[in-house]
Design a protein around this motif. Structure first.
Motif, mmCIF file in Angstrom:
data_model
loop_
_atom_site.group_PDB
_atom_site.id
_atom_site.type_symbol
_atom_site.label_atom_id
_atom_site.label_comp_id
_atom_site.label_asym_id
_atom_site.label_seq_id
_atom_site.Cartn_x
_atom_site.Cartn_y
_atom_site.Cartn_z
ATOM 1 N N VAL A 251 4.296 5.932 -5.153
ATOM 2 C CA VAL A 251 4.394 6.044 -6.612
ATOM 3 C C VAL A 251 3.373 7.055 -7.121
ATOM 4 O O VAL A 251 3.676 7.927 -7.944
ATOM 5 N N GLU A 252 2.163 6.927 -6.580
ATOM 6 C CA GLU A 252 1.094 7.841 -6.983
ATOM 7 C C GLU A 252 1.485 9.290 -6.717
ATOM 8 O O GLU A 252 1.339 10.171 -7.574
ATOM 9 N N MET A 253 2.009 9.542 -5.531
ATOM 10 C CA MET A 253 2.377 10.915 -5.172
ATOM 11 C C MET A 253 3.522 11.424 -6.031
ATOM 12 O O MET A 253 3.526 12.572 -6.478
ATOM 13 N N LEU A 254 4.510 10.588 -6.262
ATOM 14 C CA LEU A 254 5.642 11.028 -7.068
ATOM 15 C C LEU A 254 5.211 11.346 -8.489
ATOM 16 O O LEU A 254 5.688 12.293 -9.119
ATOM 17 N N ARG A 255 4.281 10.528 -8.966
ATOM 18 C CA ARG A 255 3.785 10.780 -10.312
ATOM 19 C C ARG A 255 3.058 12.119 -10.350
ATOM 20 O O ARG A 255 3.197 12.890 -11.299
ATOM 21 N N ALA A 256 2.297 12.371 -9.308
ATOM 22 C CA ALA A 256 1.522 13.616 -9.258
ATOM 23 C C ALA A 256 2.412 14.850 -9.267
ATOM 24 O O ALA A 256 2.013 15.908 -9.764
ATOM 25 N N VAL A 257 3.598 14.753 -8.705
ATOM 26 C CA VAL A 257 4.465 15.938 -8.699
ATOM 27 C C VAL A 257 5.427 15.947 -9.864
ATOM 28 O O VAL A 257 6.302 16.802 -9.955
ATOM 29 N N GLY A 258 5.302 14.978 -10.735
ATOM 30 C CA GLY A 258 6.094 15.033 -11.947
ATOM 31 C C GLY A 258 7.482 14.422 -11.840
ATOM 32 O O GLY A 258 8.384 14.816 -12.567
ATOM 33 N N VAL A 259 7.669 13.481 -10.955
ATOM 34 C CA VAL A 259 8.954 12.780 -10.904
ATOM 35 C C VAL A 259 8.908 11.632 -11.905
ATOM 36 O O VAL A 259 8.040 10.769 -11.814
ATOM 37 N N GLU B 114 0.843 -1.207 0.000
ATOM 38 C CA GLU B 114 0.000 0.000 0.000
ATOM 39 C C GLU B 114 0.871 1.248 0.000
ATOM 40 O O GLU B 114 0.645 2.191 -0.749
ATOM 41 N N GLY B 115 1.840 1.238 0.933
ATOM 42 C CA GLY B 115 2.681 2.420 1.090
ATOM 43 C C GLY B 115 3.445 2.745 -0.179
ATOM 44 O O GLY B 115 3.509 3.896 -0.614
ATOM 45 N N ARG B 116 4.030 1.716 -0.772
ATOM 46 C CA ARG B 116 4.806 1.954 -1.980
ATOM 47 C C ARG B 116 3.915 2.430 -3.122
ATOM 48 O O ARG B 116 4.298 3.309 -3.901
ATOM 49 N N ALA B 117 2.726 1.849 -3.200
ATOM 50 C CA ALA B 117 1.819 2.270 -4.268
ATOM 51 C C ALA B 117 1.442 3.736 -4.114
ATOM 52 O O ALA B 117 1.428 4.506 -5.077
ATOM 53 N N LYS B 118 1.157 4.083 -2.898
ATOM 54 C CA LYS B 118 0.800 5.482 -2.637
ATOM 55 C C LYS B 118 1.961 6.408 -2.971
ATOM 56 O O LYS B 118 1.778 7.488 -3.523
ATOM 57 N N ILE C 186 11.279 5.303 -6.143
ATOM 58 C CA ILE C 186 10.818 5.301 -4.754
ATOM 59 C C ILE C 186 11.802 4.645 -3.799
ATOM 60 O O ILE C 186 11.813 4.913 -2.600
ATOM 61 N N ASP C 187 12.609 3.742 -4.312
ATOM 62 C CA ASP C 187 13.556 3.073 -3.425
ATOM 63 C C ASP C 187 14.842 3.850 -3.250
ATOM 64 O O ASP C 187 15.738 3.424 -2.533
ATOM 65 N N ALA C 188 14.936 4.981 -3.902
ATOM 66 C CA ALA C 188 16.184 5.739 -3.839
ATOM 67 C C ALA C 188 16.307 6.504 -2.526
ATOM 68 O O ALA C 188 15.355 6.665 -1.785
#
Lengths: 313, 343, 296
Positions: free
Chosen positions: B147-155, B141-145, B162-164
């Motif tokens: 990813v979602e957030m990073l995508r939203a900010v344009g990463v 769940e956490g990782r999916a979320k 996410i593992d970085a």
């Protein structure tokens, strides 16, 4: 990493060589110590060569190493007993003492240091700082004596000296453990407390801690997962370095509380110039220190990803 | 690209997202009191962006942190007034209450992404902190979320990133991660404390555009703290000018930047280097410095550096002069237009 | 605090109020006072010890060897502030005499350890090269030996004397001092003004004196305090274990060990010197801390 290991091996070799050279420093001394002075020179010489005490240090080292591979650490020239056997009996006792006291010291230091760092200037902070300052100033044997006086002589709730194996008498074993472990660990706890408090204090003012709080992280969680993680690095270093010093502390405590560990073995063997025992003990002790140093190095890389990242690039 | 965030419905006459009333703040140490904020009042409507402009020492960061509600030293702080988050006072709330609001109702974006992200913790764990601090999230769940957030900010390539660790990112990317972490808990108010100061000029704009977009898509209210007036046009609805802990002027950004009433604001605007204008020999800089902060101010805090200061500016506190329905300046000169100079 | 609130209470449209008086700086906080008291007390303690040591050396009073078999194991009283031991010797006198020996050993430790260690460290840090590597390896080897073991070995082989003990402890301190001075020297060496001085052929002793030494000195002095306490404690421990000065020469550790057997009946024999030892170490630490604070 490889360089580190190489250097460590080098050091170990030099230590071993140095210990092997001991008999040459005072030739004939061992023979005199064992056989006494009313003995002819010929007998002294015979004794010396029989135990290879006049041999080249490198030769003796070689003999020792080959002996180790067979599980033979030499034999005492005083008692004729096997060194390995002596170690087997005594080493666990010393190890138990050292390990338990280190654990206790860490367990005492961590919660207090973290709490104190979270509220700098609070009563806990100042009290713990003052207390650790005082503890650091008390020599080990004095602390031990004070504890004996308080608990064994005055209150009579714990035995003053002696040792009982766990298998024989678990309760007695623990009772005899309490004072020695306490003596060793209180001093260490003060050291750890100071170091950890300083580190934690530095970390807590970092921006990323504020950022974590801004996302609602509870103080306990911050301290446990974020602060402790970063602060543990220097702590691990200190613990690693302490392994070497702890031998000395163990020696004192063993003598004070009449505990049959390798500390006492060491001092008695030096007194009678029992070289094989001295050599094996010295090399093992040095080995422990070297291993501890390497282990500390390794744990650095695990705890702080920046270090391994930099090392790999 | 719309964000997977819920946009709160905005009723017409809603409770302001933030309402600061007569906030005064002082820090005490070693028996000395430093007066950081004095009588600060303003409101932030829902969905609005307010810029707080001030130089170093103006108290703008402290103001931001007080609204945020966490991370302060309770023993040395003395405060007065009210700081309302949608009607709930931060100053009278317990530490626990404020902590529960941090991340979920108000969040902060920091100036230096290098130092505001923990270098020993992986990105995804930090991004979802606002959520994971409240309830248990499974790893998936956490990782999916995250990813979602990073995508939203344009990463780009969020699944891998996410593992970085933070140090593996560039400055601009790290700030995006910081923004992701701030909005993960879906706060009503975002406080951006100089979000672009530590970034390259080329990246600054992108980050500000991102913040704009987030605000419009989700209806979040935003406080943009900055010392750079040049950033404000088109991004902040209203601007407040802070100096030595006091509000000097507050009003719609358009008015403030084109027709500033307070001499300080005028000087600030004049000091912005203009690439397209005529070449001037010197940049008009402000002489002097802040007044001493260890005693409460008498009169106008800017009086010692003001070109048009009158005797009463030094002794009497200037009143709030209403120049337009939404534009207030605290200045004696503004009160008496005959004495003041036109911009 | 009414003063503060009135000072903070200003309204946006309120009529101007007269300024409230600023908070004056409070005279020293309790913590600071306590620290000063401790500092002075520590100085006082050490001064007292010195005076007593002088008295013991210069006058017939406080004779540690004088035995009075009529007054053995007497509790502390007017005639014998620390009581007497099993042989009727005045414990206070023995403690003071032990102090002499401890301080002597500490001084030797300092000379051997601090001076030698610093010189080695500075030389290594300044000149680098193969000397640095070899010495580094030697020091690492020295550090790998368990400390107490080395001291016991040396004392056993060379016989217990002040110089042997002090020298042995000092030897073990050399690596720490060398490390610290080396790293300071390294950083000073890399400064631009030093590099410039080297370029214009400034004689090395001059660079060492004017650039390296001032940087090393403060840290050295701070470490010296630690070294002294370590020396005193180590000597005490060694004597306690039986590797110190031979009886009847009094040393703190020795006296403490002697009194051990009578701990139940006559605890002062052990506890008085033990307390003296501890307080002395504490006092030196307090002074050392103060020095470090002042340096900041």
């Amino acid at each position: 990493m490889v360089r580190r290991a190489g250097r460590a091996l080098c050091v170990l070799f030099l230590v071993a060589l140095a210990t092997m050279s001991l008999p040459l420093l005072l030739p004939g001394s061992a023979a005199v110590a064992v056989l006494g002075t009313n003995v002819s020179a010929a007998e002294l010489a015979a004794f010396t060569s029989m135990h290879h005490l006049d041999a080249n240090p490198l030769e003796r080292l070689w003999m020792w190493v080959t002996g180790v591979l067979h599980g033979d650490l030499g034999t005492s020239i005083v008692s004729g007993a096997s060194v390995a056997g002596e170690l087997q009996a005594r080493l666990p006792i010393t190890v138990e003492l050292v390990v338990l006291s280190q654990l206790l010291a860490i367990l005492l230091a961590i919660p207090v240091a973290l709490r104190a760092a979270w509220r700098p200037g609070s009563l806990l902070d100042r009290l713990s700082a003052g207390l650790s300052f005082v503890l650091l100033s008390i020599p080990g044997f004095v602390l031990g004596l004070a504890l004996i006086f308080l608990f064994a002589v005055q209150l009579r709730i714990l035995p003053a000296t002696g040792w009982v194996g766990f298998a024989q008498d678990p309760v007695g074993h623990v009772q005899h453990l309490i004072l020695p472990v306490l003596t060793l660990s209180l001093g260490e706890a003060a050291v750890y407390l100071r170091a950890l408090r300083a580190n934690a204090g530095e970390i807590l003012v970092e921006n990323y801690i504020h950022a974590a709080r801004s996302r609602g992280m509870a103080p306990g969680r911050i301290l446990r997962t974020r602060v402790l993680r970063s602060a543990s690095l220097p702590l691990v270093t200190i613990v690693g370095i302490n392994i070497g010093a702890s031998f000395g502390g163990a020696l004192i405590v063993e003598t004070l509380f009449a505990i049959p560990g390798i500390g006492r073995l060491l001092s008695s063997s030096i007194a009678v110039r029992d070289y094989p025992v001295i050599e094996s003990l010295a090399i093992i002790a040095a080995l422990a220190v070297v291993v501890a140093t390497v282990a500390v190095d390794l744990s650095y890389r695990i705890i702080d990803p920046r270090i391994s990242h930099a090392a790999n690039n | 690209m719309s964000l997977a965030l819920t946009a709160p419905a905005i009723p017409v006459h809603a409770v302001p997202a933030v309402s600061v009333q007569e906030l005064s703040l002082g820090f005490e140490s070693n028996g000395k009191m430093t007066h950081v904020l004095e009588g600060v009042s303003f409101e932030l409507a829902q969905g609005e962006c307010l810029a707080i402009v001030g130089e170093s020492g103006s108290g703008k960061s402290v103001l931001g942190r007080t609204i945020l509600g966490v991370g302060s030293q309770p023993n040395s702080e003395h405060s007065q007034g009210a700081v309302l988050l949608s009607g709930d006072d931060q100053l009278t709330a317990s530490a626990q209450e404020r902590r529960s609001r941090a991340g979920t109702r108000v969040a902060m974006i920091y100036q230096d992404p290098m130092t505001s992200l923990n270098p020993t913790v992986r990105i995804w764990k930090q991004v979802i902190e606002s959520i994971s601090n409240r309830r248990r999230l499974s790893r998936r769940e956490g990782r999916a979320k995250a990813v979602e957030m990073l995508r939203a900010v344009g990463v780009p390539d969020p699944e891998r990133r996410i593992d970085a660790y933070p140090h593996e990112f560039s400055g601009g990317m790290m700030q995006r991660v910081g923004i992701a972490a701030a909005i993960a808990g879906n706060p009503d108010v975002l406080i951006a404390d100089e979000p672009t100061t530590a970034l390259d000029v080329t990246v600054q704009r992108k980050v500000l555009d991102l913040l704009d977009r987030i605000r419009r898509d989700s209806g979040m209210s935003m406080i943009l703290i900055t010392h750079d007036l040049g950033l404000l046009t088109g991004r902040a609805d209203r601007t407040m000018v802070l100096y030595a802990g006091r509000v000097l002027e507050i009003g719609p950004t358009e008015r403030i930047t084109t027709a500033p009433a307070h001499p300080y604001t005028q000087r600030l605007l004049a000091a912005i280097p203009n690439v397209s204008g005529t070449l001037r020999r010197e940049l008009p800089a402000l002489d002097g410095g802040l007044p001493p902060l260890d005693r409460p101010r008498t009169g106008c805090p800017f009086a010692s550096r003001c070109e048009i200061a009158m005797p009463q500016c030094h002794t009497e506190r200037p009143p709030a002069v209403q120049l337009a329905p939404d534009h207030i300046a605290h200045c004696w000169a503004a009160a008496d237009p005959a004495e003041g100079t036109a911009p | 605090m009414p003063q503060i609130t009135s000072a903070l209470a200003t309204g946006t449209t309120a009529p101007p109020t007269s300024p409230a008086p600023a908070l004056k700086r409070r005279s020293r906080t309790t913590g600071e006072r306590l620290q000063t008291v401790l500092f002075i007390a520590s100085l006082g303690w050490l001064a007292l010890l010195l005076v007593l040591m002088f008295v013991s050396m210069a006058t017939p009073w406080l004779d540690p060897f004088q035995q009075d078999f009529g007054a053995t194991k007497q509790a502390p009283g007017f005639a014998h502030p620390f009581g007497t031991d099993a042989n009727g010797r005045d414990v206070l006198a023995r403690t003071v005499a032990g102090a002499q020996n401890s301080f002597t050993v500490a001084a030797i430790t300092l000379v051997v350890g601090a001076v030698t260690g610093s010189v080695i460290g500075i030389v290594c840090g300044y000149f680098r090269g193969w000397f640095d590597s070899v010495v580094g390896l030697a020091l690492d080897t020295l550090m790998a030996f368990p400390a107490l073991m080395l001291i016991i070995l040396l004392v056993s082989f060379r016989g217990p004397s002040l110089w042997t003990i002090g020298g042995a402890i000092g030897l073990l301190m050399i690596p720490s001092f060398a490390r610290v001075t080396r790293s300071i020297t390294l950083s000073v060496r890399s400064r631009e003004y030093v590099q410039a001085a080297v370029l214009i052929d400034t004689p090395t002793p001059r660079i060492l004196l004017t650039a390296v030494l001032p940087a090393v000195a403060p840290v050295l002095v701070a470490y010296a305090f630690t070294a002294v306490t370590v020396g005193i404690v180590a000597e005490g421990s060694m004597s306690f274990l039986g590797y110190g000065l031979a009886a009847p020469a009094p040393s703190w550790g020795g006296i403490i060990a002697e009194g051990r057997t009578a701990l139940a009946q006559a605890p002062w024999i052990t506890l008085a010197p033990a307390a003296t030892l501890t307080i002395t170490v504490l006092a030196i630490n307090v002074i050392g801390e103060r020095f470090k604070e002042k340096r900041k």
